[in-house]
Design a protein around this motif. Sequence first.
Motif: not given
Length: 225
Positions: A153, A155-156, A174, A179-180, A182-186, A190
Amino acid sequence: MSRGKCLERFYALRLKIPVFLENSLTADTSAYCDTLRDPHFLCDMAFLTDISGHLNCLNVRLQGKDQTVSDLFGHVNSFQKKLSLFRDNLASDPPNLTHFPACGELRNDIPELAECEMTIHRYREALKMLQDQFNNRFQDFHDMRGTIQLFTDPISAVVNDQPPELQMELCELQGDLFFQMKRNERGVSFWRLLPETRFPLLRDFALKQASMFGSTYIYVRATSP
């Protein structure tokens, strides 16, 4: 562990096996039959059946296709949490056997109920030993926790906690609204979105993480002709 179901099947036949030995064999099988009817032995066998079943489930998950080190770390970490849950369950009075179906079945079947429950309480020590072995054997995974979390992750991720050479690109990543979104893409899906010209160091980091063999099973599959 790939034969984990064998013990489960043997336990399911625990009442029929002594009858078969006594009725079908001419040799003296009394010692075996007495053992298979001993409450302490049956308690041990029930616990071994249950914990082997849990270990077998973990083993199967670690053998899945297209798994990165991050995925394997998640499986191991989850199992270690389950071991803590198991120990807490067995510490209750009476023991909570929700996750130990063989032990629960045996507790309902044998007449020496209180004696069996005292035996079940002792299995907390066995679970503690298993926890210690997991901590020792998977210490490398835990040492990599920071890089695994960044790969999983980004982004976090806390920028200040990351290697200095990655911090500037991570700030750009970030702060980018695309890209924020698309954060569900892991994982690998991603990192494939990142253009190499803009994020060369982060792409290189992700490539190293994705190419690591987290288990011998994955290595053998990848190198087999």
